[in-house]
Scaffold this motif. Structure first.
Motif, PDB file in Angstrom:
ATOM      1  N   THR A 207      40.352  32.998  33.532  1.00 48.07           N
ATOM      2  CA  THR A 207      39.171  32.692  34.292  1.00 48.07           C
ATOM      3  C   THR A 207      39.027  32.973  35.657  1.00 48.07           C
ATOM      4  O   THR A 207      39.638  32.324  36.500  1.00 48.07           O
ATOM      5  N   VAL A 208      38.184  33.798  36.201  1.00 45.11           N
ATOM      6  CA  VAL A 208      38.030  34.220  37.611  1.00 45.11           C
ATOM      7  C   VAL A 208      36.697  33.613  38.233  1.00 45.11           C
ATOM      8  O   VAL A 208      35.604  33.913  37.700  1.00 45.11           O
ATOM      9  N   SER A 209      36.755  33.109  39.478  1.00 41.36           N
ATOM     10  CA  SER A 209      35.448  32.710  40.072  1.00 41.36           C
ATOM     11  C   SER A 209      35.551  33.238  41.759  1.00 41.36           C
ATOM     12  O   SER A 209      36.451  33.368  42.173  1.00 41.36           O
ATOM     13  N   GLY A 210      34.416  33.531  42.118  1.00 40.24           N
ATOM     14  CA  GLY A 210      34.055  34.134  43.171  1.00 40.24           C
ATOM     15  C   GLY A 210      32.861  33.551  43.879  1.00 40.24           C
ATOM     16  O   GLY A 210      32.158  33.237  43.285  1.00 40.24           O
ATOM     17  N   GLY A 211      32.959  33.767  45.189  1.00 40.53           N
ATOM     18  CA  GLY A 211      31.798  33.185  46.223  1.00 40.53           C
ATOM     19  C   GLY A 211      30.771  34.463  46.460  1.00 40.53           C
ATOM     20  O   GLY A 211      31.303  35.891  46.675  1.00 40.53           O
ATOM     21  N   GLU A 212      29.517  34.310  46.140  1.00 39.35           N
ATOM     22  CA  GLU A 212      28.520  35.302  46.415  1.00 39.35           C
ATOM     23  C   GLU A 212      28.517  36.052  47.708  1.00 39.35           C
ATOM     24  O   GLU A 212      28.224  37.071  47.808  1.00 39.35           O
ATOM     25  N   GLN A 213      29.000  35.520  48.748  1.00 40.87           N
ATOM     26  CA  GLN A 213      28.973  35.756  50.021  1.00 40.87           C
ATOM     27  C   GLN A 213      30.267  36.050  50.637  1.00 40.87           C
ATOM     28  O   GLN A 213      30.709  35.967  51.805  1.00 40.87           O
ATOM     29  N   ASP A 214      31.518  36.130  49.688  1.00 39.23           N
ATOM     30  CA  ASP A 214      32.715  36.122  50.160  1.00 39.23           C
ATOM     31  C   ASP A 214      32.847  37.739  50.748  1.00 39.23           C
ATOM     32  O   ASP A 214      32.662  38.787  49.973  1.00 39.23           O
TER      33      ASP A 214
END
Length: 282
Positions: A207-214
Motif C-alpha cells: 500500500t502506497v501513499s503520497g502527498g498531493e503537493q509532493d
C-alpha cells in the motif's frame, strides 16, 4: 558504540500484552520514533487493542543520540537488523507475532529491504508493506537530500530550510546543530549509496501513499511500487507535501491509519474482518 539491545531499537508508545499484529514504523530522513508517538490513538477503534505500533529507532537520534557510528550504508544497516542468526537481531523479540512494515521517505526503502531480508534469509514474510512519500526502489533519484553528504554545514541548513521539513527555531539554534547535522548527512549517504538489487519480489500486499503537493515523489514514482509485489497493490493520495505524514491534520492521519490497518487486517486473519469493513473515502 552501537547497542544491539532490542529495547533501544524498538519503541512502543502503547504496549499491548498480546497483539495480533505488530507494525514496525520507520521515519523519513532525519526523523525519529516520535513521528509515530500518537499513532496508537489514531488507529481505528476496532484494531486499537490488536495492532501494536512499533517504531524502529536508528542510532544517533532521540534517546540514542550518543550512539556511533551512524549508518551510512543500507547493506550494513540491514545486516545488523537481519543477521544470519535471527536470534541475534534486535528485532527478534518482536517477531513472535505477525508483523507489517510502514516507512515514510527513506524509511520506505529501509522497510522494503527489511521485508526482503527477513523473507529470503529467514522465511519470515510481513503481512503487508506500507510506504509513503517514497519512490519505488528500482527508480533513480533525485532524492530530497540529494548531494547533502557533500554540503558545508551552512549549505545543509539552507537545503533543509528549503525542504520545509524542519522548524526554523531548530535550524537557528546553534546548540542543536551538532545533533541535527550528523544524522542528516548519514541519512543523505544512506539514500545516495542505495543500490537496488533485483529480486523475485514480495508476496505481501503493498500500500502506497503520497502527498498531493509532493515536489519530490509523484504518482508515476508511487505507482512503480506495483512491480515489487505478487499480491495486491493500492495507491492513495492525501493533501500535503513530502512531509504529509507528519504535517497532515489529525483527520487525514486517521484516514492514513485506517488504510494501513485495513491492508494489514485483510491479510492477518487473527484480526476480525470487521476491523477493515469501513472503506476509506476522501
Amino acid at each position: 558504540m552501537i547497542s544491539l539491545d532490542p529495547a533501544q531499537w524498538v519503541r512502543r508508545p502503547r504496549r499491548l500484552d498480546q497483539p495480533a499484529l505488530r507494525l514496525f514504523c520507520l521515519p523519513y530522513a532525519g526523523g525519529d520514533h516520535t513521528l509515530f508517538h500518537r499513532w496508537p490513538d489514531l488507529l481505528p477503534e476496532a484494531v486499537r487493542d490488536h495492532l501494536e505500533i512499533c517504531p524502529i529507532q536508528l542510532p544517533g537520534r532521540a534517546h540514542r543520540v550518543r550512539e556511533y557510528p551512524l549508518f551510512t550504508s543500507m547493506p550494513m544497516l540491514i545486516n545488523t537488523l537481519v543477521p544470519p542468526t535471527l536470534a541475534a537481531s534486535p528485532l527478534a523479540p518482536w517477531l513472535d507475532r505477525p508483523f507489517a512494515f510502514f516507512g515514510a521517505g527513506l524509511g520506505g526503502l529501509i522497510a522494503f529491504e527489511l521485508a526482503r531480508a527477513l523473507s529470503t534469509r529467514h522465511q519470515l514474510s510481513p503481512v503487508a508493506l506500507c510506504v509513503a512519500a517514497c519512490r519505488a526502489p528500482h527508480l533513480p533519484g533525485p532524492h530530497p537530500l540529494e548531494g547533502m553528504e557533500h554540503f558545508s554545514d551552512e549549505e545543509v541548513i539552507e537545503h533543509v530550510r528549503a525542504l520545509g521539513g524542519t522548524p526554523e527555531y531548530v535550524l537557528a539554534d546553534v546548540r542543536l546543530l551538532p545533533v541535527i547535522l550528523p544524522k542528516l548527512r548519514a541519512d543523505a549517504l544512506l539514500e545516495a549509496t542505495y543500490a537496488y538489487v533485483p529480486d523475485i519480489g514480495l508476496d505481501c500486499p503493498i500500500t502506497v501513499s503520497g502527498g498531493e503537493q509532493d515536489g519530490f515523489v509523484g504518482i508515476p514514482e508511487l505507482l512503480a511500487w506495483q512491480a515489487h509485489t505478487h499480491s495486491t497493490f493500492r495507491l492513495q493520495q492525501f493533501p500535503g507535501d513530502h512531509f504529509f505524514v507528519r504535517d497532515a491534520p489529525a483527520r487525514d492521519r486517521t484516514l492514513l491509519l485506517e488504510q494501513i490497518g485495513r491492508t494489514c487486517c485483510k491479510t492477518c486473519g487473527q484480526i476480525s474482518a470487521d476491523a477493515s469493513s469501513a472503506p476509506v473515502q476522501r
